[in-house]
Enzyme design. Sequence first.
Site, PDB file in Angstrom:
ATOM      1  N   ASP A 140      64.685  57.398  10.927  1.00 35.29           N
ATOM      2  CA  ASP A 140      65.112  58.795  10.962  1.00 35.29           C
ATOM      3  C   ASP A 140      66.227  58.972  11.993  1.00 35.29           C
ATOM      4  O   ASP A 140      66.145  58.443  13.096  1.00 35.29           O
ATOM      5  CB  ASP A 140      63.921  59.683  11.315  1.00 35.29           C
ATOM      6  CG  ASP A 140      64.078  61.098  10.790  1.00 35.29           C
ATOM      7  OD1 ASP A 140      65.225  61.566  10.723  1.00 35.29           O
ATOM      8  OD2 ASP A 140      63.056  61.727  10.462  1.00 35.29           O
ATOM      9  N   LYS A 152      64.630  69.461  24.836  1.00 35.38           N
ATOM     10  CA  LYS A 152      65.509  69.735  25.981  1.00 35.38           C
ATOM     11  C   LYS A 152      65.594  71.232  26.234  1.00 35.38           C
ATOM     12  O   LYS A 152      65.569  71.673  27.396  1.00 35.38           O
ATOM     13  CB  LYS A 152      66.905  69.168  25.705  1.00 35.38           C
ATOM     14  CG  LYS A 152      67.928  69.550  26.781  1.00 35.38           C
ATOM     15  CD  LYS A 152      69.276  68.921  26.531  1.00 35.38           C
ATOM     16  CE  LYS A 152      70.273  69.356  27.629  1.00 35.38           C
ATOM     17  NZ  LYS A 152      71.568  68.651  27.502  1.00 35.38           N
ATOM     18  N   ARG A 245      34.017  56.577  28.261  1.00 38.48           N
ATOM     19  CA  ARG A 245      33.063  57.122  29.233  1.00 38.48           C
ATOM     20  C   ARG A 245      33.469  56.761  30.644  1.00 38.48           C
ATOM     21  O   ARG A 245      33.389  57.583  31.556  1.00 38.48           O
ATOM     22  CB  ARG A 245      31.654  56.593  28.941  1.00 38.48           C
ATOM     23  CG  ARG A 245      31.033  57.148  27.670  1.00 38.48           C
ATOM     24  CD  ARG A 245      29.657  56.538  27.448  1.00 38.48           C
ATOM     25  NE  ARG A 245      28.750  56.835  28.537  1.00 38.48           N
ATOM     26  CZ  ARG A 245      27.586  56.196  28.741  1.00 38.48           C
ATOM     27  NH1 ARG A 245      27.232  55.213  27.919  1.00 38.48           N
ATOM     28  NH2 ARG A 245      26.811  56.523  29.743  1.00 38.48           N
ATOM     29  N   HIS A 304      31.687  38.737  29.305  1.00 41.84           N
ATOM     30  CA  HIS A 304      32.655  38.873  30.395  1.00 41.84           C
ATOM     31  C   HIS A 304      33.924  38.080  30.111  1.00 41.84           C
ATOM     32  O   HIS A 304      34.448  37.369  30.975  1.00 41.84           O
ATOM     33  CB  HIS A 304      32.032  38.469  31.727  1.00 41.84           C
ATOM     34  CG  HIS A 304      30.813  39.266  32.090  1.00 41.84           C
ATOM     35  ND1 HIS A 304      30.826  40.643  32.148  1.00 41.84           N
ATOM     36  CD2 HIS A 304      29.553  38.880  32.391  1.00 41.84           C
ATOM     37  CE1 HIS A 304      29.615  41.087  32.479  1.00 41.84           C
ATOM     38  NE2 HIS A 304      28.823  40.037  32.623  1.00 41.84           N
ATOM     39  N   GLU A 361      25.833  43.533  22.079  1.00 43.48           N
ATOM     40  CA  GLU A 361      26.570  44.768  22.323  1.00 43.48           C
ATOM     41  C   GLU A 361      27.458  45.138  21.128  1.00 43.48           C
ATOM     42  O   GLU A 361      27.492  46.288  20.701  1.00 43.48           O
ATOM     43  CB  GLU A 361      27.448  44.615  23.576  1.00 43.48           C
ATOM     44  CG  GLU A 361      26.675  44.519  24.878  1.00 43.48           C
ATOM     45  CD  GLU A 361      26.264  45.882  25.401  1.00 43.48           C
ATOM     46  OE1 GLU A 361      26.579  46.902  24.757  1.00 43.48           O
ATOM     47  OE2 GLU A 361      25.613  45.917  26.462  1.00 43.48           O
ATOM     48  N   ASN A 450      39.567  27.298  35.402  1.00 41.91           N
ATOM     49  CA  ASN A 450      39.684  25.955  34.839  1.00 41.91           C
ATOM     50  C   ASN A 450      38.646  25.762  33.731  1.00 41.91           C
ATOM     51  O   ASN A 450      37.480  26.113  33.920  1.00 41.91           O
ATOM     52  CB  ASN A 450      39.450  24.907  35.939  1.00 41.91           C
ATOM     53  CG  ASN A 450      40.592  24.817  36.922  1.00 41.91           C
ATOM     54  OD1 ASN A 450      41.729  24.740  36.532  1.00 41.91           O
ATOM     55  ND2 ASN A 450      40.265  24.824  38.212  1.00 41.91           N
TER      56      ASN A 450
END
Length: 546
Positions: A140, A152, A245, A304, A361, A450
Site C-alpha cells: 500500500d 501527524k 498473568r 526450564h 504443563e 555445555n
Amino acid sequence: MSGHAIDPSLYRDRDAVVIRRALLSVSDKTGLVELATALAASGVEMVSTGSTAQTIRDAGFAVTDVSAVTGFPESLDGRVKTLHPAIHAGVLADLRLESHEDQLRDLGIAAFELVVVNLYPFVETVASGAETPTVIENIDIGGPALVRAAAKNHANVAIAVSPASYPQIVKALTLGGTTLAQRQRLAGEAFAHTASYDTAVAAYFAENVGVRAEHEAAREPVLHDDAADFEAELTVTAELQHTLRYGENSHQRAAIYAQPGSRGIAQAEQLHGKEMSYNNYVDADAAVRAAYDFEDPAVAIIKHANPCGIAVGGPLAPDPIADAHARAHACDPVSAYGGVIAANRPVTRAMAETVKDIFTEVVVAPAFDDDALEILRTKKNIRLLRLPEGFALADREVKQISGGLLLQDSDRFTGFDSSRWQLVAGEEADDETRADLEFAWAACRSVKSNAILLAHEGASVGVGMGQVNRVDSCHLAVDRAGERAAGSVAASDAFFPFADGLEVLLEAGVRAVVQPGGSIRDEGVVAAAQAAGVTMYFTGERHFFH
C-alpha cells in the site's frame, strides 16, 4: 532537513473536534456498514474510494467518490487514488492556525476531522504463498500516506486504522466530538501500525528479493563477513496478543506479542487448558525447536528450556509418535514431571493415553486426533496448543541485550550429512551406531551448553546440560543414564578441552562419540578414545545453545 517553525503563540486551543467530514478507504470491510450508519445518522459527509464507497452506497448511504473531490479519476489500476492535494490538504490542515484555515478557504478545500484507513493485506498475501508480482501489488502506498498524515495532524483529525477503534468513534459522535487525548492515542496506534507494515515489507524483501535469497537460490553458503546480508537498520515489530498473568516470576509483568506473517508458537491455537504463562511459552518454543530438528516422528520433553528427553519413533512401532513419547519420557521420568511436550506429528490416541497419566504443563503439536483431544481434555489444567498451518522455525534469531540487539542466523539442523565427519579414533561405525550418532548429534543441539547427550536406538538416555564445565556435564549425563550409559553413544556440542570429560564417558561404557574437534589438545583426547577402542568422529562444527 528540519521542519517548518511556526510561532507557538499563533496556535489556538482545540480539544474537542466535532466530526463533520470523514474520509474512508479500507481493505478490511469489517464493521464498515455499522460505522457508516452512525456517521450518516450524525450528518457526517463521507468521502470514499472504490469498493469502500460501493459498500457504503449499497448500504443505502450517500457517499462522495474521491475522484469527485480531486477532479482526477482513480488510475493505474488503483495505484493512484488519494494521492492528491485536495485530499492531503484537507487531512493535514492545522485548523488551530488561522493561516491554514485561510489557505483551505482560498483553495476551495474542505477539512477532514476523521480518517478511516486500513491497509492492503500485504502480510496475508505473503502468507498465502502468492507470487512476487501479486505481493508487490499489495504494498500500500496511498494508505500509509493518509494514515501518517492524519496521525501527524492529530490535533485536528482522528485516525482509525482498525475496526477495533470504530466503537470509540461512534461514541464520540454522541459526545460532541473526539478529544485530544483520544486522538493522541489513536495517532500512536496509527504510527505503530504503519511501522509494523513497513517492517513486514522490508522483511519480505530481505528474505525473498535481497542477498539472502540470491545465495539460497544458488545454494551457496552465506559468507560470515558479508555485511550486505544484514540490514543497515533493523526494526522489529510485533502486535500485542494479550497480557500474561506474570513473567518468569510473579512480581514481573509480561505480555505476548506476535510478529505479523510469522507461523510459530505465538500463532498457535490453544485448544484446552489454563492460560499460557510466560514460562510455558519459553518452554514450548524450546520443545518445538527440538522436535522439529527431526524428519522422522519425534517428541521432545522440555523443562526450564532444557530437554528431559528426546526420541524418534521406532521404524517398526505400530504408533511411531506414541513410541517416540514413551521413549523420550523414559530418559528422565523424574524431570519430565511438570514438563512441556512437543511432537512433530499429530498426537494420537495411544500417545494421549500415556500423557494423561503424567503431570504435564503443555502439549504442543501440529494437530490432535479427535479421540486424543477427548482423552486429554479430561485433564482440566493441561494446555493443548495446535501449531499454525505452515509452522516454521525462524531463519534468524534476535536477542535483546542492554542497549541493543543481537541478530544471528538460526542454528538449523535438518539435512546434515554425516559422511563428511572425520573418523579420528576407532573403527568406522556400523549402520546402527552411525544412526545413533546422527540422532545424538541432532538432539544435542537443543541442550543448553555445555551439552553432553547419551543416546541409544534413537532415544536420549542421559542428558548433561547447562554446566559451567564439560566434565560436570559428562558426570550429569552418565548419572542420569545409569546402567543405560553402557553401550550408548555420546554427543558433545563443543570440543573436549581435555581428556577428563571424555574419560568419564569411557568409564561409563560409551561405545562411540561425536564431537566438533578443534581443541589445541585434540591429540590427547583422541589418544584416550583410541586407547579405549572407542570410535570417535569430528564434525568440524559446534552447536552451542546459550
